[in-house]
Design a protein around this motif. Sequence first.
Motif, mmCIF file in Angstrom:
data_model
loop_
_atom_site.group_PDB
_atom_site.id
_atom_site.type_symbol
_atom_site.label_atom_id
_atom_site.label_comp_id
_atom_site.label_asym_id
_atom_site.label_seq_id
_atom_site.Cartn_x
_atom_site.Cartn_y
_atom_site.Cartn_z
ATOM 1 N N HIS A 125 -4.707 -3.171 16.159
ATOM 2 C CA HIS A 125 -6.079 -3.392 16.603
ATOM 3 C C HIS A 125 -6.588 -4.683 15.984
ATOM 4 N N TYR A 126 -7.285 -5.462 16.796
ATOM 5 C CA TYR A 126 -7.756 -6.772 16.351
ATOM 6 C C TYR A 126 -8.501 -6.704 15.026
ATOM 7 N N LYS A 127 -9.398 -5.727 14.894
ATOM 8 C CA LYS A 127 -10.241 -5.636 13.707
ATOM 9 C C LYS A 127 -9.420 -5.384 12.441
ATOM 10 N N LEU A 128 -8.254 -4.746 12.588
ATOM 11 C CA LEU A 128 -7.464 -4.349 11.429
ATOM 12 C C LEU A 128 -6.200 -5.178 11.247
ATOM 13 N N LEU A 129 -6.070 -6.265 11.976
ATOM 14 C CA LEU A 129 -4.928 -7.145 11.767
ATOM 15 C C LEU A 129 -4.922 -7.623 10.317
ATOM 16 N N GLY A 130 -3.749 -7.699 9.757
ATOM 17 C CA GLY A 130 -3.647 -8.054 8.358
ATOM 18 C C GLY A 130 -3.671 -6.848 7.446
ATOM 19 N N SER A 131 -3.780 -5.638 8.050
ATOM 20 C CA SER A 131 -3.817 -4.404 7.266
ATOM 21 C C SER A 131 -2.668 -3.458 7.608
ATOM 22 N N TYR A 132 -1.865 -3.835 8.585
ATOM 23 C CA TYR A 132 -0.873 -2.903 9.102
ATOM 24 C C TYR A 132 0.469 -2.938 8.383
ATOM 25 N N GLY A 133 0.778 -4.043 7.715
ATOM 26 C CA GLY A 133 2.127 -4.248 7.195
ATOM 27 C C GLY A 133 2.658 -3.096 6.363
ATOM 28 N N HIS A 134 1.924 -2.683 5.340
ATOM 29 C CA HIS A 134 2.389 -1.615 4.452
ATOM 30 C C HIS A 134 2.511 -0.301 5.212
ATOM 31 N N MET A 135 1.500 0.012 6.023
ATOM 32 C CA MET A 135 1.531 1.249 6.802
ATOM 33 C C MET A 135 2.717 1.267 7.750
ATOM 34 N N TYR A 136 2.979 0.136 8.412
ATOM 35 C CA TYR A 136 4.060 0.082 9.392
ATOM 36 C C TYR A 136 5.417 0.283 8.717
ATOM 37 N N THR A 137 5.617 -0.319 7.564
ATOM 38 C CA THR A 137 6.864 -0.115 6.814
ATOM 39 C C THR A 137 7.051 1.354 6.460
ATOM 40 N N ASP A 138 5.982 1.988 5.993
ATOM 41 C CA ASP A 138 6.049 3.401 5.648
ATOM 42 C C ASP A 138 6.280 4.272 6.883
ATOM 43 N N LEU A 139 5.677 3.885 8.005
ATOM 44 C CA LEU A 139 5.855 4.648 9.238
ATOM 45 C C LEU A 139 7.309 4.603 9.698
ATOM 46 N N LEU A 140 7.925 3.431 9.645
ATOM 47 C CA LEU A 140 9.325 3.329 10.070
ATOM 48 C C LEU A 140 10.226 4.194 9.196
ATOM 49 N N LYS A 141 9.955 4.220 7.894
ATOM 50 C CA LYS A 141 10.735 5.084 6.995
ATOM 51 C C LYS A 141 10.536 6.548 7.373
ATOM 52 N N LEU A 142 9.295 6.911 7.688
ATOM 53 C CA LEU A 142 9.001 8.281 8.081
ATOM 54 C C LEU A 142 9.753 8.644 9.362
ATOM 55 N N LEU A 143 9.709 7.771 10.358
ATOM 56 C CA LEU A 143 10.384 8.038 11.619
ATOM 57 C C LEU A 143 11.893 8.102 11.429
ATOM 58 N N ASP A 144 12.434 7.198 10.621
ATOM 59 C CA ASP A 144 13.880 7.206 10.368
ATOM 60 C C ASP A 144 14.310 8.527 9.729
ATOM 61 N N GLY A 145 13.451 9.072 8.868
ATOM 62 C CA GLY A 145 13.766 10.351 8.246
ATOM 63 C C GLY A 145 13.850 11.469 9.266
ATOM 64 N N TYR A 146 12.963 11.455 10.243
ATOM 65 C CA TYR A 146 12.994 12.499 11.267
ATOM 66 C C TYR A 146 14.139 12.279 12.252
ATOM 67 N N VAL A 147 14.514 11.029 12.476
ATOM 68 C CA VAL A 147 15.713 10.765 13.287
ATOM 69 C C VAL A 147 16.934 11.359 12.598
ATOM 70 N N ALA A 148 17.026 11.177 11.280
ATOM 71 C CA ALA A 148 18.135 11.749 10.517
ATOM 72 C C ALA A 148 18.121 13.277 10.592
ATOM 73 N N ASP A 149 16.932 13.859 10.777
ATOM 74 C CA ASP A 149 16.815 15.309 10.909
ATOM 75 C C ASP A 149 17.089 15.798 12.327
ATOM 76 N N GLY A 150 17.359 14.858 13.233
ATOM 77 C CA GLY A 150 17.742 15.251 14.588
ATOM 78 C C GLY A 150 16.720 15.016 15.673
ATOM 79 N N LEU A 151 15.548 14.438 15.347
ATOM 80 C CA LEU A 151 14.570 14.159 16.390
ATOM 81 C C LEU A 151 14.929 12.853 17.106
ATOM 82 N N PRO A 152 14.869 12.839 18.436
ATOM 83 C CA PRO A 152 15.278 11.654 19.221
ATOM 84 C C PRO A 152 14.141 10.643 19.359
#
Length: 326
Positions: A125-152
């Motif tokens: 979102h335009y208003k929050l640009l510059g704030s996403y980096g840390h969250m996005y890194t954590d989100l990818l780790k979270l998603l990768d964990g669920y992929v390892a658990d079998g979620l597609p």
Amino acid sequence: MSNRSAVFGGAGFIGTNLVYQLIEDGQQVFNFDNLSGLGNLLNIAELMQQSRHSFARCDISNPEEIRQALLMAAADTIFFCITPKNPEEESSLDNFRTFFETVKEWRNGMTDTKLHKIVVVVSEHYKLLGSYGHMYTDLLKLLDGYVADGLPISSLLVPPAFGPFQQPDSPISMIIYRAIEGETIPVVNPEEKVSDLVYVKDVVDAIVLVEKNGKIGGHYHLSGPSCGLTNLEAADVICESLNEELPPPVGRYQALIEEVATSPVTSDIAKDEANLVVLGLQGKTSLEDALRKTVNWYLNNPRWYNQSRTRFFYLWQNPETVLKIA
């Protein structure tokens, strides 16, 4: 491509446009939204009587509501179009954990489930640009964990988007609302080139592409089209479209423009579109064409616009809250 799709966040901006496209493609769509924030039932009012569309409220912080939604949809594909509102907060991903943990438990308990893909759409979102980096890194780790658990799971990151069904919460929609209402139009850093913006129809095409061809565990990035326009020139395109389609009582809409200087707002996430191109990404709509199409959509949907103008009066009346104007 699937025949039964569940869209979480399907009454929001990107979710609404996705739902319309999926139905146009002949799919059975189960639409879930808690209608908080910018979610809006008027977005999907035209779909309520269609046999291929079903809507139910669902809060992704509530495991029981998630389970009921999953049982109702029995979907081949889940589209998750909900982005954290406060990416700087440590708790920003709590609802994501609740959702995917519930999906994992549901899938493990359903031996006959046909779920083959979960597409997670992360929209900056335009208003929050510059704030996403840390969250996005954590989100990818979270998603990768669920992929390892079998979620597609596959994910798609998109830059700030604009187009039909958008409330006045971004620079493009803000300009359109304020111009139509005869208010001054703040154009931030007018001589700067337009930042990474993308037409929502191109976002939807990319989402469908990831669902169709994306790899499980793949994380894809979409960028806006290359553009030589400055912010002031983009505002001029909008004003000129309005001059042609809705002439003002006196003068031209450009007279409403007010140039504002402020700190540049940029993304803190490096995007690489290469792996999305490999999937078959086509050319995007030019910024000029997308702006004109967006203006025409607002003018051709007065019932939606008038309801949005009233409901979100505070946003378009106070552009500094949207545009980060000091």
